[in-house]
Write an enzyme that holds these catalytic residues in place. Structure first.
Site, PDB file in Angstrom:
ATOM      1  N   HIS A 275       0.877  -1.130  -0.138  1.00 52.28           N
ATOM      2  CA  HIS A 275      -0.310  -0.022   0.003  1.00 52.28           C
ATOM      3  C   HIS A 275       0.970   1.151  -0.048  1.00 52.28           C
ATOM      4  O   HIS A 275       1.329   1.599   0.915  1.00 52.28           O
ATOM      5  CB  HIS A 275      -0.915   0.046   1.189  1.00 52.28           C
ATOM      6  CG  HIS A 275      -1.878  -1.044   1.194  1.00 52.28           C
ATOM      7  ND1 HIS A 275      -2.431  -1.732   2.433  1.00 52.28           N
ATOM      8  CD2 HIS A 275      -2.160  -2.104   0.212  1.00 52.28           C
ATOM      9  CE1 HIS A 275      -3.454  -2.699   2.172  1.00 52.28           C
ATOM     10  NE2 HIS A 275      -2.983  -2.885   0.649  1.00 52.28           N
ATOM     11  N   LEU A 276       1.132   1.732  -1.069  1.00 50.27           N
ATOM     12  CA  LEU A 276       1.961   3.002  -1.266  1.00 50.27           C
ATOM     13  C   LEU A 276       1.021   4.365  -1.080  1.00 50.27           C
ATOM     14  O   LEU A 276       0.390   4.738  -1.726  1.00 50.27           O
ATOM     15  CB  LEU A 276       2.341   3.166  -2.827  1.00 50.27           C
ATOM     16  CG  LEU A 276       3.294   1.606  -3.367  1.00 50.27           C
ATOM     17  CD1 LEU A 276       3.206   1.874  -4.864  1.00 50.27           C
ATOM     18  CD2 LEU A 276       4.832   2.057  -2.859  1.00 50.27           C
TER      19      LEU A 276
END
Length: 534
Positions: free
Chosen positions: A467-468
């Site tokens: 999850h950037l």
């Protein structure tokens, strides 16, 4: 250089953020160009590739293309360059539709408190908008993506019902809800962009149990759906177009995007509005390599915040063997989560967290463990059958705080095969998360006690959750943020950024629904202001 192409709006990236905003603007009558670094994908080919892969990891159907490389477990160091104390081997897909080709389809709303972390708990950052402002966009996003859910006592307020009924619980998940919720570990059905009824020409879920890495029938949302809808509404997609420079003209307006094709020929597209939707690594990298006399530190980077504040959901996992058979592996791979630890005064001291259960059977690992014990023949068969119907995998998301030293920068010396700098990652995990992880391990022991589980093993390494978040952070002050509450660049009035890179905080749930909600917000702002941006 080829002849230029012009459009009202140029969207760079075709994942959930880029495809959704492109669709909204195209159906509003604007001319839209979508640039995608990778190619179109065929679901049939992806399924066949996964079946044939000797290593069944989640990136197996998605080999990188030389002109648009992305990280892969086959060779983590081939693209990402690690420069921090903790390796950040993130997985993402550069192709039409983006990384929603392989994802858990979890579609959570953030809690109202998640937008006010600094105000309520004295840590992290506040958002420059609140839950009530974003709530209508959450409802629209759920309808666009086809989210199935049922809601519950711990859910945030909503003005619209889920568009689809919830995913049926597997035998294992029914057991977990029945056992854990009375023990104070509130276990609920996850809201998911997975269809329980036919949706936009796609079939309902039939429980194939390989949602990650590829739903074989298209029963869960993927960004290519809105790419198709955008094209039907008049948008033009240019695949295999690797953006490598943002050209800023007079009055600080972005006037063009330059891109390379696989043969390294350079092309230019011009738009009245430009929307970057490349993800939390590729977007800041593109902004930082776009240096010129007008943008000496990179595009949109007067605050020096582009690329900084990288956040993810560092997790710890555990395996255990339950006393009773629960028959995992029937239905989707992830159905229920423990949500009672998403909020509380403890957030002043350690991270909020969410636990989720893997509804799958890790047959290869179970078999290898039995072989390591020396089991053969009927004893081996019996062990595999016995453990497979009782084994439980639990994982976690821990909320990470924004830290400017966790960052993405382009390499000055190492290039990809078409001459574009590779991303350098500097990443660490602080005590705020580590303290929470200790609480998580204690909770896993508690779960094991409630379930009467044995053979409990804890992962030694952090679980990557891909999850950037945070690398083009949103805020009200241009001195310490990159975009405003509308996801518009503080520096460039016709530049918007769509995606989780704008999040000031990551909370403890998957970011995709919030990405979609913000993309709809961007579309509304662009549609209302396009004439002012000429």
């Amino acid at each position: 250089m080829t002849s230029n192409l012009d459009a009202d709006v140029v969207v760079v990236g075709s994942g959930v953020a880029g495809s959704l905003v492109a669709y909204e603007l195209a159906r509003a009558g604007l001319s839209v160009l979508i640039l995608e670094a990778g190619p179109r994908l065929s679901r049939d080919v992806l399924v066949d590739r996964f079946r044939a892969a000797p290593e069944k990891h989640f990136m197996a159907p998605y080999p990188p293309h030389y002109w648009a490389p992305h990280p892969t477990p086959d060779d983590w160091g081939a693209y990402l360059i690690q420069a921090g104390p903790v390796a950040y081997n993130n997985q993402y897909i550069r192709a039409v539709g983006g990384t929603t080709w392989h994802w858990a389809a979890a579609a959570w709303r953030l809690l109202p408190s998640d937008f006010k972390l600094r105000s309520l708990y004295g840590v992290g950052r506040d958002w420059p908008l609140d839950y009530n402002f974003l709530e209508p966009y959450y409802g629209r996003a759920e309808r666009e993506m086809g989210v199935a859910g049922e809601g519950g006592a711990l859910d945030p307020p909503r003005s619209s019902a889920f568009p689809l009924p919830p995913i049926p619980l597997s035998t294992m998940d029914q057991y977990l809800v029945r056992k854990l919720s009375p023990a104070g570990l509130t276990t609920v059905t996850e809201p998911v962009a997975r269809y329980t009824k036919p949706f936009r020409g796609r079939p309902p879920c039939c429980g194939n149990n390989n949602c990650m890495p590829i739903c074989p029938i298209g029963a869960q949302y993927s960004g290519d759906l809105h790419v198709r809808l955008a094209e039907e509404a008049g948008a033009r997609l240019i695949e295999n177009a690797v953006a490598n420079f943002i050209d800023v003209g007079p009055e600080r307006r972005v006037q063009a995007i330059h891109y390379k094709d696989p043969l390294q020929a350079t092309h230019t597209v011009r738009g009245r509005v430009v929307i970057l939707a490349c993800n939390g690594i590729e977007t800041p990298k593109l902004m930082l390599i776009s240096k010129s006399e007008r943008t000496s530190t990179g595009v949109g980077n007067s605050s020096d915040m582009v690329g900084r504040n990288l956040m993810d959901h560092p997790g710890v996992g555990a395996n255990m063997v339950i006393r009773e058979p629960v028959y995992p592996g029937r239905g989707p791979q992830e159905i229920t989560s423990v949500v009672s630890l998403r909020d509380g005064a403890f957030r002043r001291h350690f991270a909020a967290r969410k636990y989720h259960f893997a509804n799958r059977v890790d047959t290869l690992e179970i078999t290898q463990n039995a072989l390591d014990e020396g089991l053969l023949g009927s004893r081996l068969d019996n062990r595999i059958r016995d453990v497979s119907i009782r084994r439980l995998r639990v994982d976690s998301f821990h909320e990470q705080l924004p830290d400017p030293s966790n960052r993405i920068v382009p390499s000055e010396t190492l290039m990809d095969p078409i001459g574009i700098p590779r991303p350098v990652i500097r990443y660490s995990i602080d005590e705020y998360v580590r303290r929470s992880a200790e609480e998580t391990r204690n909770d896993y022991k508690r779960i094991a006690d409630v379930l009467g589980a044995t053979e409990i093993t804890f992962d030694e390494d952090w679980v990557r959750n891909n999850h950037l978040v945070g690398t083009t952070v949103m805020g009200g002050d241009p001195r310490n943020s990159v975009v405003d509450r509308d996801c518009r660049s503080h520096d460039h009035p016709n530049l918007f950024i769509a995606g989780s890179s704008t999040f000031p905080s990551i909370a403890s749930v998957n970011p995709t629904l919030t990405i979609a909600a913000l993309s709809l917000l961007i579309a509304d702002v662009v549609r209302a202001s396009i004439r002012e941006l000429e």
